[in-house]
Motif scaffolding. Structure first.
Motif, short mmCIF file in Angstrom:
data_model
loop_
_atom_site.label_atom_id
_atom_site.label_comp_id
_atom_site.label_asym_id
_atom_site.label_seq_id
_atom_site.Cartn_x
_atom_site.Cartn_y
_atom_site.Cartn_z
N ASN A 1 40.19 17.90 49.99
CA ASN A 1 39.43 17.06 49.07
C ASN A 1 39.70 15.62 49.46
OD1 ASN A 1 38.43 19.17 47.40
ND2 ASN A 1 40.47 19.36 46.54
N VAL A 2 38.67 14.78 49.37
CA VAL A 2 38.86 13.37 49.74
C VAL A 2 38.23 12.48 48.69
CG1 VAL A 2 36.77 13.28 51.18
CG2 VAL A 2 38.65 11.69 51.62
N GLU A 3 38.89 11.38 48.43
CA GLU A 3 38.34 10.38 47.53
C GLU A 3 38.56 9.01 48.15
OE1 GLU A 3 41.26 9.34 44.05
OE2 GLU A 3 41.41 11.50 44.43
N THR A 4 37.75 8.06 47.75
CA THR A 4 37.90 6.70 48.24
C THR A 4 38.48 5.84 47.12
OG1 THR A 4 35.64 6.15 47.62
CG2 THR A 4 36.01 6.86 49.88
N GLN A 5 39.16 4.80 47.53
CA GLN A 5 39.72 3.85 46.57
C GLN A 5 39.51 2.46 47.12
OE1 GLN A 5 44.08 3.51 46.11
NE2 GLN A 5 43.68 4.04 43.97
N LEU A 6 38.83 1.64 46.37
CA LEU A 6 38.56 0.27 46.78
C LEU A 6 39.25 -0.66 45.79
CD1 LEU A 6 37.01 -1.72 48.59
CD2 LEU A 6 35.06 -1.47 47.06
N VAL A 7 40.14 -1.48 46.30
CA VAL A 7 40.79 -2.50 45.47
C VAL A 7 40.52 -3.85 46.12
CG1 VAL A 7 42.55 -0.97 44.52
CG2 VAL A 7 43.02 -2.17 46.63
N GLU A 8 41.00 -4.89 45.50
CA GLU A 8 40.65 -6.25 45.93
C GLU A 8 40.94 -6.51 47.40
OE1 GLU A 8 42.15 -10.68 44.85
OE2 GLU A 8 41.75 -9.34 43.17
N ASP A 9 42.08 -6.03 47.92
CA ASP A 9 42.47 -6.40 49.28
C ASP A 9 42.55 -5.22 50.26
OD1 ASP A 9 44.64 -5.23 48.09
OD2 ASP A 9 46.09 -6.68 48.83
N TYR B 1 45.24 18.41 49.48
CA TYR B 1 45.09 19.84 49.73
C TYR B 1 46.17 20.60 48.98
CZ TYR B 1 44.82 24.37 51.93
OH TYR B 1 44.70 25.72 52.12
N THR B 2 45.80 21.70 48.37
CA THR B 2 46.76 22.58 47.72
C THR B 2 46.82 23.88 48.51
OG1 THR B 2 46.38 21.61 45.55
CG2 THR B 2 47.36 23.81 45.59
N SER B 3 47.99 24.16 49.04
CA SER B 3 48.23 25.40 49.77
C SER B 3 48.79 26.41 48.76
CB SER B 3 49.24 25.16 50.89
OG SER B 3 49.54 26.36 51.57
N PRO B 4 48.03 27.46 48.47
CA PRO B 4 48.48 28.40 47.44
C PRO B 4 49.67 29.25 47.88
CG PRO B 4 46.45 29.18 48.43
CD PRO B 4 46.74 27.83 49.03
N LEU C 1 52.08 24.53 47.44
CA LEU C 1 52.41 23.21 47.98
C LEU C 1 51.23 22.28 47.76
CD1 LEU C 1 54.20 21.32 49.77
CD2 LEU C 1 52.85 22.15 51.69
N HIS C 2 51.48 21.13 47.16
CA HIS C 2 50.46 20.10 46.97
C HIS C 2 50.72 18.99 47.99
CE1 HIS C 2 49.23 21.99 43.22
NE2 HIS C 2 50.52 22.12 42.94
N ALA C 3 49.75 18.75 48.88
CA ALA C 3 49.91 17.74 49.93
C ALA C 3 48.89 16.62 49.72
CB ALA C 3 49.70 18.37 51.30
N THR C 4 49.35 15.38 49.93
CA THR C 4 48.48 14.21 49.83
C THR C 4 48.79 13.26 50.98
OG1 THR C 4 48.49 14.34 47.41
CG2 THR C 4 47.79 12.26 48.37
N THR C 5 47.75 12.79 51.64
CA THR C 5 47.89 11.77 52.68
C THR C 5 46.89 10.67 52.39
OG1 THR C 5 48.54 13.42 54.31
CG2 THR C 5 47.81 11.30 55.15
N THR C 6 47.35 9.43 52.44
CA THR C 6 46.49 8.29 52.16
C THR C 6 46.43 7.38 53.38
OG1 THR C 6 47.11 8.37 49.82
CG2 THR C 6 46.09 6.33 50.62
N TYR C 7 45.21 7.04 53.79
CA TYR C 7 44.97 6.08 54.87
C TYR C 7 44.37 4.83 54.25
CZ TYR C 7 45.43 10.15 57.91
OH TYR C 7 45.89 11.26 58.56
N THR C 8 45.03 3.69 54.47
CA THR C 8 44.59 2.44 53.86
C THR C 8 44.35 1.39 54.95
OG1 THR C 8 45.86 2.91 51.86
CG2 THR C 8 45.20 0.61 52.22
N LEU C 9 43.25 0.69 54.84
CA LEU C 9 42.95 -0.45 55.70
C LEU C 9 42.90 -1.68 54.81
CD1 LEU C 9 42.23 -1.56 58.49
CD2 LEU C 9 39.82 -1.13 57.93
N THR C 10 43.75 -2.67 55.14
CA THR C 10 43.81 -3.88 54.32
C THR C 10 42.90 -4.96 54.89
OG1 THR C 10 45.60 -4.99 55.51
CG2 THR C 10 46.24 -3.37 53.83
N ASN C 11 42.68 -5.98 54.09
CA ASN C 11 41.88 -7.13 54.55
C ASN C 11 42.59 -7.90 55.65
OD1 ASN C 11 39.88 -6.50 52.75
ND2 ASN C 11 40.43 -8.06 51.25
N ASP C 12 43.89 -7.67 55.83
CA ASP C 12 44.66 -8.30 56.92
C ASP C 12 44.69 -7.42 58.16
OD1 ASP C 12 45.29 -10.54 55.36
OD2 ASP C 12 47.04 -9.52 54.49
N ASP C 13 43.81 -6.43 58.22
CA ASP C 13 43.70 -5.48 59.35
C ASP C 13 44.96 -4.66 59.54
OD1 ASP C 13 41.07 -6.15 59.91
OD2 ASP C 13 41.68 -7.81 61.20
#
Length: 76
Positions: free
Chosen positions: A30-38, A46-49, A59-71
């Motif tokens: 599952n994927v979601e986007t998050q937009l904040v000011e910077d 993903y949930t591995s049953p 097992l509940h797994a989460t990975t977040t990829y973030t790109l900032t305004n400072d590259d």
């Protein structure tokens, strides 16, 4: 674990490598986007049953990829 023995899949001769035959790279996350000011982020979840690839427990797994305004590229 808790007095129980578990046998996990062997996928490289007699070894278990990188999560087994059907590892997380072959799952639909599952994927979601998050937009904040910077920054903007993609959050993958993903949930591995219990017993998936013969692993005990859920097992509940989460990975977040973030790109900032400072590259900056941040993986958490």
């Amino acid at each position: 674990m808790d007095g129980n023995s578990y046998s996990i899949d062997q996928n490289e001769r007699t070894n278990h490598l990188h999560g087994g035959k059907l590892d997380f790279s072959q799952r639909i996350w599952n994927v979601e986007t998050q937009l904040v000011e910077d920054s903007v982020s993609l959050i993958f979840r993903y949930t591995s049953p219990h017993e998936e690839n013969r692993y005990p427990r859920t097992l509940h797994a989460t990975t977040t990829y973030t790109l900032t305004n400072d590259d900056e590229w941040i993986i958490s």
